[in-house]
Design a protein around this motif. Structure first.
Motif, PDB file in Angstrom:
ATOM      1  N   SER A 205       0.832  -1.199   0.000  1.00 17.28           N
ATOM      2  CA  SER A 205       0.000   0.000   0.000  1.00 17.28           C
ATOM      3  C   SER A 205       0.863   1.244   0.000  1.00 17.28           C
ATOM      4  O   SER A 205       1.995   1.227   0.490  1.00 17.28           O
ATOM      5  N   SER A 206       0.322   2.319  -0.517  1.00 15.90           N
ATOM      6  CA  SER A 206       1.081   3.577  -0.627  1.00 15.90           C
ATOM      7  C   SER A 206       0.356   4.674   0.147  1.00 15.90           C
ATOM      8  O   SER A 206       0.422   4.727   1.361  1.00 15.90           O
ATOM      9  N   SER A 207      -0.336   5.551  -0.541  1.00 13.61           N
ATOM     10  CA  SER A 207      -1.048   6.646   0.125  1.00 13.61           C
ATOM     11  C   SER A 207      -2.452   6.215   0.542  1.00 13.61           C
ATOM     12  O   SER A 207      -3.032   5.290  -0.024  1.00 13.61           O
ATOM     13  N   ALA A 208      -2.975   6.915   1.541  1.00 12.19           N
ATOM     14  CA  ALA A 208      -4.345   6.668   2.002  1.00 12.19           C
ATOM     15  C   ALA A 208      -4.983   8.002   2.363  1.00 12.19           C
ATOM     16  O   ALA A 208      -4.278   8.993   2.603  1.00 12.19           O
ATOM     17  N   ALA A 209      -6.314   8.020   2.409  1.00 16.85           N
ATOM     18  CA  ALA A 209      -7.032   9.264   2.708  1.00 16.85           C
ATOM     19  C   ALA A 209      -8.288   8.964   3.507  1.00 16.85           C
ATOM     20  O   ALA A 209      -9.079   8.087   3.144  1.00 16.85           O
ATOM     21  N   PHE A 210      -8.479   9.704   4.604  1.00 16.22           N
ATOM     22  CA  PHE A 210      -9.725   9.687   5.356  1.00 16.22           C
ATOM     23  C   PHE A 210     -10.672  10.733   4.749  1.00 16.22           C
ATOM     24  O   PHE A 210     -10.283  11.889   4.546  1.00 16.22           O
ATOM     25  N   PHE A 211     -11.918  10.354   4.523  1.00 14.59           N
ATOM     26  CA  PHE A 211     -12.929  11.290   4.028  1.00 14.59           C
ATOM     27  C   PHE A 211     -14.299  10.666   4.221  1.00 14.59           C
ATOM     28  O   PHE A 211     -14.443   9.443   4.257  1.00 14.59           O
ATOM     29  N   ASP A 212     -15.300  11.499   4.360  1.00 11.44           N
ATOM     30  CA  ASP A 212     -16.676  11.032   4.600  1.00 11.44           C
ATOM     31  C   ASP A 212     -17.416  11.037   3.268  1.00 11.44           C
ATOM     32  O   ASP A 212     -18.105  11.993   2.929  1.00 11.44           O
ATOM     33  N   TYR A 213     -17.307   9.917   2.529  1.00 20.14           N
ATOM     34  CA  TYR A 213     -17.851   9.921   1.177  1.00 20.14           C
ATOM     35  C   TYR A 213     -19.371   9.851   1.148  1.00 20.14           C
ATOM     36  O   TYR A 213     -20.003  10.307   0.187  1.00 20.14           O
ATOM     37  N   ASP A 214     -19.998   9.279   2.212  1.00 16.71           N
ATOM     38  CA  ASP A 214     -21.451   9.126   2.188  1.00 16.71           C
ATOM     39  C   ASP A 214     -22.175  10.109   3.104  1.00 16.71           C
ATOM     40  O   ASP A 214     -23.391  10.007   3.287  1.00 16.71           O
ATOM     41  N   ARG A 215     -21.419  11.060   3.694  1.00 19.47           N
ATOM     42  CA  ARG A 215     -21.989  12.142   4.497  1.00 19.47           C
ATOM     43  C   ARG A 215     -22.821  11.628   5.678  1.00 19.47           C
ATOM     44  O   ARG A 215     -23.821  12.233   6.056  1.00 19.47           O
ATOM     45  N   ASP A 216     -22.336  10.540   6.307  1.00 19.98           N
ATOM     46  CA  ASP A 216     -23.038  10.009   7.470  1.00 19.98           C
ATOM     47  C   ASP A 216     -22.376  10.430   8.774  1.00 19.98           C
ATOM     48  O   ASP A 216     -22.806   9.998   9.854  1.00 19.98           O
ATOM     49  N   ALA A 275     -18.915  -0.198  -4.527  1.00 20.55           N
ATOM     50  CA  ALA A 275     -18.758   1.206  -4.929  1.00 20.55           C
ATOM     51  C   ALA A 275     -18.333   1.351  -6.379  1.00 20.55           C
ATOM     52  O   ALA A 275     -18.285   2.472  -6.894  1.00 20.55           O
ATOM     53  N   GLY A 276     -18.007   0.242  -7.043  1.00 26.62           N
ATOM     54  CA  GLY A 276     -17.615   0.291  -8.455  1.00 26.62           C
ATOM     55  C   GLY A 276     -16.157   0.596  -8.684  1.00 26.62           C
ATOM     56  O   GLY A 276     -15.788   1.090  -9.756  1.00 26.62           O
ATOM     57  N   MET A 277     -15.301   0.262  -7.712  1.00 23.02           N
ATOM     58  CA  MET A 277     -13.895   0.645  -7.794  1.00 23.02           C
ATOM     59  C   MET A 277     -12.953  -0.513  -8.097  1.00 23.02           C
ATOM     60  O   MET A 277     -11.740  -0.379  -7.916  1.00 23.02           O
ATOM     61  N   LEU A 278     -13.465  -1.633  -8.559  1.00 25.92           N
ATOM     62  CA  LEU A 278     -12.608  -2.785  -8.843  1.00 25.92           C
ATOM     63  C   LEU A 278     -12.467  -3.058 -10.335  1.00 25.92           C
ATOM     64  O   LEU A 278     -12.017  -4.133 -10.734  1.00 25.92           O
ATOM     65  N   SER A 279     -12.825  -2.094 -11.156  1.00 24.84           N
ATOM     66  CA  SER A 279     -12.859  -2.337 -12.599  1.00 24.84           C
ATOM     67  C   SER A 279     -11.481  -2.312 -13.244  1.00 24.84           C
ATOM     68  O   SER A 279     -11.294  -2.886 -14.315  1.00 24.84           O
ATOM     69  N   GLU A 280     -10.518  -1.654 -12.611  1.00 23.66           N
ATOM     70  CA  GLU A 280      -9.240  -1.428 -13.295  1.00 23.66           C
ATOM     71  C   GLU A 280      -8.072  -1.496 -12.323  1.00 23.66           C
ATOM     72  O   GLU A 280      -7.797  -0.537 -11.604  1.00 23.66           O
ATOM     73  N   PRO A 281      -7.356  -2.639 -12.281  1.00 22.64           N
ATOM     74  CA  PRO A 281      -6.131  -2.692 -11.481  1.00 22.64           C
ATOM     75  C   PRO A 281      -5.129  -1.666 -11.990  1.00 22.64           C
ATOM     76  O   PRO A 281      -5.052  -1.401 -13.196  1.00 22.64           O
ATOM     77  N   SER A 282      -4.388  -1.063 -11.088  1.00 18.36           N
ATOM     78  CA  SER A 282      -3.458  -0.029 -11.511  1.00 18.36           C
ATOM     79  C   SER A 282      -2.261   0.015 -10.574  1.00 18.36           C
ATOM     80  O   SER A 282      -1.872  -1.013 -10.004  1.00 18.36           O
ATOM     81  N   SER A 283      -1.693   1.193 -10.388  1.00 16.62           N
ATOM     82  CA  SER A 283      -0.450   1.364  -9.635  1.00 16.62           C
ATOM     83  C   SER A 283      -0.522   2.681  -8.876  1.00 16.62           C
ATOM     84  O   SER A 283       0.210   3.624  -9.167  1.00 16.62           O
ATOM     85  N   GLY A 284      -1.410   2.740  -7.886  1.00 16.27           N
ATOM     86  CA  GLY A 284      -1.666   3.984  -7.177  1.00 16.27           C
ATOM     87  C   GLY A 284      -0.534   4.403  -6.271  1.00 16.27           C
ATOM     88  O   GLY A 284       0.026   3.591  -5.522  1.00 16.27           O
ATOM     89  N   LEU A 285      -0.204   5.700  -6.300  1.00 15.60           N
ATOM     90  CA  LEU A 285       0.823   6.250  -5.422  1.00 15.60           C
ATOM     91  C   LEU A 285       0.316   7.450  -4.619  1.00 15.60           C
ATOM     92  O   LEU A 285       0.614   7.583  -3.444  1.00 15.60           O
ATOM     93  N   ALA A 303      -3.337   9.303  -8.320  1.00 18.67           N
ATOM     94  CA  ALA A 303      -2.174   9.389  -9.210  1.00 18.67           C
ATOM     95  C   ALA A 303      -1.590   7.992  -9.373  1.00 18.67           C
ATOM     96  O   ALA A 303      -1.117   7.383  -8.408  1.00 18.67           O
ATOM     97  N   ASN A 304      -1.627   7.470 -10.599  1.00 21.60           N
ATOM     98  CA  ASN A 304      -1.113   6.137 -10.896  1.00 21.60           C
ATOM     99  C   ASN A 304       0.210   6.235 -11.653  1.00 21.60           C
ATOM    100  O   ASN A 304       0.385   7.104 -12.507  1.00 21.60           O
ATOM    101  N   ASP A 305       1.105   5.338 -11.359  1.00 20.99           N
ATOM    102  CA  ASP A 305       2.446   5.348 -11.938  1.00 20.99           C
ATOM    103  C   ASP A 305       2.470   4.575 -13.252  1.00 20.99           C
ATOM    104  O   ASP A 305       2.262   3.356 -13.283  1.00 20.99           O
ATOM    105  N   GLU A 306       2.719   5.312 -14.356  1.00 21.11           N
ATOM    106  CA  GLU A 306       2.815   4.766 -15.720  1.00 21.11           C
ATOM    107  C   GLU A 306       1.505   4.131 -16.191  1.00 21.11           C
ATOM    108  O   GLU A 306       1.480   3.331 -17.115  1.00 21.11           O
TER     109      GLU A 306
END
Length: 597
Positions: A205-216, A275-285, A303-306
């Motif tokens: 794992s690289s970067s992570a972010a806390f955020f309230d995406y569903d406003r609960d 949530a629909g976020m498994l469609s595209e494996p990548s290289s997140g940084l 931001a994905n690398d290459e």
């Protein structure tokens, strides 16, 4: 949970606009904002000084390199500035590595550790003293032992946020290997609650972010994962001269990121698929949050690398849609996917929306995307003057920051190569990836200029910089930076110029939730000059977490007339009579309600 937003056919509008742009019918460039009425000159002297040694911040990163050129050893590590003890000043967290390789011991390391054993992440308490005359004595004390933190994984990054709404900021540490959630106990100590919260991830794992995406009202967590590299599938690549070198991300399979939904009971649920976020494996940084289409729901940019970058647009019903290609920010103006590392968002041109900046590998300039206000972006790197100055360097941590408090957001980028620099290797360097960091000043009218030469002696150093955590560590009204270096000492860049100009700082909180309201947006209306917009968040940069307070530089404007805050639940309030030259806490529910027009 707040009901989802009604369908407004935005997707079809975006598609139509994107196709028109592809056909050459691009919208005309908007007139650049008017610069300050009286352009402000930079004062004489260094813009920043390195205050790490004088303040007692003596952290040195260890990457465990032994000459094998493991891919992960040159990628870390990050840092955080956060107020863990609620005393009003920013403390520091620095992520550490350890020895790499089967059968390897510290005796095999090319660089011997210069930190006390065992090698674990380090927590420094800020014991800031403000004297009666207003002068400041900045001092950090290493409190790792008494904190109970034993983050001994091969560290990469850190995210900060109060996930359980108890009024104390918690830590999420990403690793090359299992991640860790550290709950702040409120008494100076932390507890490892990874298992209870369900937040582990055994991948890189690289970067992570806390955020309230569903406003609960509870902070959710996005975790970016890099590639399927393990020590067991290590490969050796080579330079053009045939010298063994580090490989790049294309040598390994991409992986998917994770979205963890906060259940509100101290645990998280993996909702990446739903949530629909498994469609595209990548290289997140790099990961940054923002409301890029101004619909009141927080979105994500990765931001994905290459590989193509992601713009996860929040649909308001628990799902996200990757609209990066349609929005013009998946690839650059030449249609190329870039080696994106660090990323940040903010209103660079003072037109009321959130723009994007990301760092890349050498010979592939960093990229500036300007937002048209509807979540559509245009690559303005060249016209902003940011292409040629960034070409020679590999950028990592980066931030939009108004370092001189003139009301215009500038850019910090910290650099360090990922491919062996032949000249340094030939000169005998054991870690031939060193480069100087850069600072770009915003001149208004869409132009920035490289002022690294004036930024101070610390910008003349050549190191392998990675993380950059931003915040006002001495509470004097300007933004400082904590820079982490791979296999080197951390640098605390103390701002020398911003506090000389008028400023206003805000902390945006909820009394009910007992925490900073990450995602809240403040707009400052002044007597002269454009409206300034800042968002409370701790994400962005690379592997790092920053101060969630917002700070407005007022420049030559007379002062603040009023502040309008849009809270994460979608409501807005107006506050007046905000004091200049100090930090003010604005609490949701204490202002005058603003009804959307």
């Amino acid at each position: 949970m707040t009901p989802p937003k009604a369908c407004d056919h935005r997707f079809r509008c975006v598609l139509a606009l994107a196709l028109a742009a592809t056909a050459g019918a691009c919208r005309p460039a908007a007139e650049d904002p008017k610069p300050p009425d009286a352009p402000l000159e930079l004062p004489a002297g260094a813009l920043f000084v390195d205050g790490s040694a004088a303040s007692g911040l003596d952290f040195v990163h260890f990457n465990g390199m032994s000459g094998e050129l493991y891919f992960c050893e040159m990628a870390g590590a990050g840092a955080a500035l956060f107020d863990y003890d609620n005393d009003g000043d920013l403390d520091a967290y620095l992520v550490q590595g350890h020895m790499l390789g089967p059968g390897k011991s510290l005796a095999d390391a090319l660089f011997q550790p210069r930190m006390p054993l065992p090698l674990v992440d380090q927590l420094y308490r800020n014991d800031l003293e403000v004297r009666p005359d207003g002068s400041r004595a900045l001092r950090f004390t290493n409190v790792t032992a008494q904190s109970g933190l034993r983050a001994g994984g091969y560290g990469m990054g850190v995210a900060t946020g109060d996930y359980d709404n108890d009024g104390w900021i918690d830590l999420y540490v990403t690793n090359f290997g299992s991640n860790q959630m550290w709950r702040n106990n409120g008494d100076g100590s932390f507890s490892d609650v990874t298992a209870q919260t369900g937040t582990d991830d055994p991948r890189w794992s690289s970067s992570a972010a806390f955020f309230d995406y569903d406003r609960d009202g509870y902070l959710d967590l996005y975790v970016a994962n890099y590639v399927n590299f393990r020590l067991s599938n290590h490969k050796t690549c080579r330079t053009q001269s045939g010298r063994p070198d580090y490989c790049g991300p294309q040598s390994y399979e991409g992986v998917t990121d994770r979205l963890l939904h906060n259940r509100g009971d101290g645990s998280f649920e993996d909702v990446s698929g739903a949530a629909g976020m498994l469609s595209e494996p990548s290289s997140g940084l790099g990961v940054v949050t923002g409301d890029f289409d101004a619909d009141g729901w927080i979105d994500l940019y990765v931001a994905n690398d290459e590989r193509r970058n992601f713009l996860w647009m929040n649909q308001g019903d628990g799902t996200f849609r990757n609209e990066a290609m349609l929005a013009g920010c998946a690839v650059n103006a030449a249609g190329q996917a870039q080696s994106s590392m660090g990323v940040d968002s903010g209103d660079l041109d003072n037109d009321g929306d959130e723009d994007l900046y990301m760092t890349h590998i050498d010979n592939d300039s960093n990229t500036l995307y300007l937002n048209n206000g509807q979540g559509l972006f245009e690559d303005r790197t060249a016209s902003a003057g940011l292409d040629l100055p960034t070409l020679p360097y590999t950028g990592f941590g980066t931030s939009f920051v108004d370092f001189d408090n003139d009301g215009w957001i500038d850019i910090l980028a910290v650099n360090g190569a990922v491919r062996i620099l032949e000249e340094q290797a030939a000169a005998g360097s054991l870690h031939p990836l060193a480069q100087p960091d850069q600072l770009f000043r915003n001149l208004g009218r869409g132009r920035l200029v490289d002022v690294s030469g004036r930024a101070g002696a610390v910008f003349q150093l050549q190191e392998v910089s990675r993380g950059a955590a931003l915040g006002d560590v001495d509470n004097d009204g300007d933004i400082d930076a904590l820079v982490s270096n791979n296999a080197g000492p951390a640098r605390l860049l103390i701002n020398q110029v911003g506090q000389r100009r008028a400023w206003l700082g805000l902390r945006l909180v909820s009394a009910e939730l007992k925490r900073d309201l990450l995602g809240a947006e403040a707009r400052l209306y002044r007597s002269a000059g454009p409206v300034l917009q800042r968002r409370a968040r701790s994400d962005g940069s690379y592997l790092s977490a920053k101060d969630p307070r917002v700070l407005f530089g007022l420049g030559a404007a007379a002062g603040a007339q009023r502040v309008v805050v849009r809270w994460p639940d979608g409501s807005s309030e107006e506050f007046g009579a905000i004091g200049i030259g100090r930090y003010t806490t604005l609490t949701q529910g204490a202002g005058r309600k603003v009804v959307p027009q």
